[in-house]
Design an enzyme around this catalytic site. Structure first.
Site, PDB file in Angstrom:
ATOM      1  CG  ASN A   7      11.530  -4.543 -32.500  1.00 38.18           C
ATOM      2  OD1 ASN A   7      12.450  -3.539 -32.689  1.00 38.18           O
ATOM      3  ND2 ASN A   7      11.152  -4.796 -31.365  1.00 38.18           N
ATOM      4  CG  HIS A  10      18.410  -2.998 -33.180  1.00 43.09           C
ATOM      5  ND1 HIS A  10      17.922  -2.570 -31.941  1.00 43.09           N
ATOM      6  CD2 HIS A  10      18.879  -4.191 -32.940  1.00 43.09           C
ATOM      7  CE1 HIS A  10      18.580  -3.381 -30.919  1.00 43.09           C
ATOM      8  NE2 HIS A  10      18.929  -4.545 -31.755  1.00 43.09           N
ATOM      9  CG  HIS A  43      10.230  -0.673 -26.334  1.00 42.39           C
ATOM     10  ND1 HIS A  43      10.980  -1.813 -25.634  1.00 42.39           N
ATOM     11  CD2 HIS A  43       9.420  -0.263 -25.721  1.00 42.39           C
ATOM     12  CE1 HIS A  43      10.739  -1.442 -24.347  1.00 42.39           C
ATOM     13  NE2 HIS A  43       9.519  -0.461 -24.266  1.00 42.39           N
ATOM     14  NE  ARG A  45      13.843   0.056 -24.324  1.00 44.80           N
ATOM     15  CZ  ARG A  45      14.074  -0.594 -23.345  1.00 44.80           C
ATOM     16  NH1 ARG A  45      14.264   0.182 -22.028  1.00 44.80           N
ATOM     17  NH2 ARG A  45      14.487  -1.664 -23.056  1.00 44.80           N
ATOM     18  NE  ARG A  49      17.592   2.739 -23.910  1.00 45.66           N
ATOM     19  CZ  ARG A  49      17.664   1.664 -23.380  1.00 45.66           C
ATOM     20  NH1 ARG A  49      17.921   0.569 -23.873  1.00 45.66           N
ATOM     21  NH2 ARG A  49      17.663   1.823 -21.881  1.00 45.66           N
ATOM     22  CD  GLU A  70       8.226  -4.746 -27.948  1.00 47.53           C
ATOM     23  OE1 GLU A  70       9.401  -4.310 -27.507  1.00 47.53           O
ATOM     24  OE2 GLU A  70       8.332  -5.803 -29.060  1.00 47.53           O
ATOM     25  CB  THR A 101      12.326  -6.115 -23.123  1.00 50.28           C
ATOM     26  OG1 THR A 101      12.208  -4.865 -23.909  1.00 50.28           O
ATOM     27  CG2 THR A 101      11.277  -6.233 -22.052  1.00 50.28           C
ATOM     28  CD  GLU A 151       6.177 -10.348 -27.814  1.00 46.49           C
ATOM     29  OE1 GLU A 151       5.442  -9.543 -28.190  1.00 46.49           O
ATOM     30  OE2 GLU A 151       7.417 -10.513 -28.084  1.00 46.49           O
ATOM     31  CG  HIS A 191      14.018 -10.909 -25.814  1.00 54.17           C
ATOM     32  ND1 HIS A 191      15.196 -11.127 -25.749  1.00 54.17           N
ATOM     33  CD2 HIS A 191      13.472  -9.298 -25.608  1.00 54.17           C
ATOM     34  CE1 HIS A 191      15.646  -9.764 -25.292  1.00 54.17           C
ATOM     35  NE2 HIS A 191      14.613  -9.039 -25.149  1.00 54.17           N
TER      36      HIS A 191
HETATM   37  N1  PXP Z   1       9.243  -8.882 -28.225  1.00 49.19           N
HETATM   38  C1  PXP Z   1       9.442  -7.917 -27.024  1.00 49.19           C
HETATM   39  C2  PXP Z   1       8.289  -7.769 -26.152  1.00 49.19           C
HETATM   40  C3  PXP Z   1      10.629  -7.197 -26.980  1.00 49.19           C
HETATM   41  O1  PXP Z   1      10.626  -6.314 -26.104  1.00 49.19           O
HETATM   42  C4  PXP Z   1      11.710  -7.328 -28.077  1.00 49.19           C
HETATM   43  C5  PXP Z   1      12.805  -6.445 -28.137  1.00 49.19           C
HETATM   44  O2  PXP Z   1      12.518  -5.230 -28.269  1.00 49.19           O
HETATM   45  C6  PXP Z   1      11.473  -8.339 -29.100  1.00 49.19           C
HETATM   46  C7  PXP Z   1      10.306  -8.995 -29.101  1.00 49.19           C
HETATM   47  C8  PXP Z   1      12.344  -8.616 -30.088  1.00 49.19           C
HETATM   48  O3  PXP Z   1      13.516  -9.205 -29.493  1.00 49.19           O
HETATM   49  P1  PXP Z   1      14.922  -9.313 -30.503  1.00 49.19           P
HETATM   50  O4  PXP Z   1      15.156  -7.975 -30.685  1.00 49.19           O
HETATM   51  O5  PXP Z   1      15.775  -9.866 -29.612  1.00 49.19           O
HETATM   52  O6  PXP Z   1      14.356 -10.187 -31.791  1.00 49.19           O
END
Ligand code: PXP
Length: 239
Positions: A7, A10, A43, A45, A49, A70, A101, A151, A191
Site C-alpha cells: 500500500n 503514505h 486508497h 479517498r 487526502r 480501496e 480505516t 479482506e 491493517h
Molecule cells: N487494508 C486496508 C483495507 C486498508 O484500509 C489499509 C490501510 O489503508 C491497509 C490494508 C494497510 O494498512 P497498514 O497501512 O496499517 O499496513
C-alpha cells in the site's frame, strides 16, 4: 505461498504535505514491484487526502502486477472504478475524520447498498473484495452479497496489548479465514501488520494476500535516510 500487496498511500501523503510532485507514488509502485511486490494497493479517498485521480489513472497503465483499489461503496467511486478498471476493488468504510480505516464494513446492516455496489463493479469485470472484521456474521453477509473476496481486518490483532488477547484475535481471524474459504471466497488480510507480527499471521495459512502499507513506508524512511543524507552531504561539500 501468500502474496504481498504494498500500500503506497503514505508516499502520496508526503507529496501532498507540500502539494508538489515529490515523492511520486507512481515511482514508488515501480520500485515496490522491482523489489518483488505481488501487487500495489491504493486508497482513493473521497477527500483525496493522499492518492489523487491522476495517480490511479497512471498506475493503471504502469502497474505490471495487480492494482487493488480501496474505496468507499459510493456512487462517485464506483463510476471511477468502472472507468479505470483496477484488477480488484476493495470496498472499505470511510469517515472523513478518521486517520486511517478504523473498522471493517458493516455488510449486515448495509446489505442492499453493498450488494448493489458489488453487482455494478462485477458487471464491469472488476473483482470485488469487502474489508470486514473477523466476525462470522460479516463473512456470511459478504458471501450473501456476492463478494469474490473478503479482506480480513487485522487491526485488533495488531493492536493487542498482551499475548492472551493477541491469541484470541488470531483465533478469530483463523476462524473467519476458514469460514470464508468454506463459502468459496478468496481471503486477503491487512491493517497494522508489521515486521514483528507478520510471521504469526502468515503462518496461519489460507490467506492469499497481505496488504501492508504503514510499516513498509515507515521502514523505507529509516533505512533510506542514511543514503539520502550522504547524497546531500556530497552535493553540499563538493559543489
Ligand atoms: N487494508 C486496508 C483495507 C486498508 O484500509 C489499509 C490501510 O489503508 C491497509 C490494508 C494497510 O494498512 P497498514 O497501512 O496499517 O499496513
Amino acid at each position: 505461498m501468500a502474496r504481498l500487496g504494498v500500500n503506497i498511500d503514505h508516499v502520496a501523503t508526503i507529496r501532498q504535505a507540500r502539494g508538489g510532485m515529490e515523492p511520486d507514488p507512481v515511482a514508488a509502485a515501480a520500485i515496490a514491484e522491482l523489489a518483488g511486490a505481488d501487487g500495489i494497493t491504493i486508497h482513493l479517498r473521497e477527500d483525496r487526502r493522499h492518492i489523487q485521480d491522476r495517480d490511479l489513472k497512471i498506475l493503471r497503465q504502469t502497474v505490471r502486477t495487480r492494482l487493488n483499489l480501496e474505496m468507499a461503496a459510493a456512487g462517485e467511486m464506483i463510476n471511477i472504478a468502472l472507468a479505470v478498471k483496477p484488477d480488484m476493488c476493495t470496498l472499505v468504510p470511510e469517515k472523513r475524520q478518521e486517520l486511517t480505516t478504523e473498522g471493517g464494513l458493516d455488510v449486515r446492516i448495509n446489505m442492499e447498498s453493498i450488494a448493489g455496489a458489488v453487482d455494478r463493479l462485477q458487471g464491469g469485470g472488476v473483482i470485488v473484495s469487502l474489508f470486514i472484521d473477523p466476525d462470522p456474521d460479516q463473512v456470511k453477509a459478504a458471501n450473501k452479497v456476492g463478494a469474490d473476496y473478503v479482506e480480513i481486518h487485522t487491526g485488533s490483532f495488531a493492536e493487542s496489548k498482551d499475548w492472551k488477547s493477541e491469541e484470541q484475535e488470531l483465533r478469530k481471524i483463523e476462524n473467519a479465514v476458514k469460514l470464508a474459504a468454506k463459502l468459496g471466497m478468496g481471503v486477503n488480510a491487512g491493517h497494522g501488520l508489521n515486521y514483528s507480527n507478520i510471521k504469526k499471521m502468515a503462518s496461519l495459512g489460507g490467506i492469499e494476500e497481505f496488504n501492508i502499507g504503514h510499516a513498509i513506508i515507515s521502514r523505507a524512511v529509516l533505512v533510506g535516510l542514511e543514503r539520502a543524507v550522504k547524497d546531500m552531504v556530497e552535493l553540499v561539500k563538493y559543489a
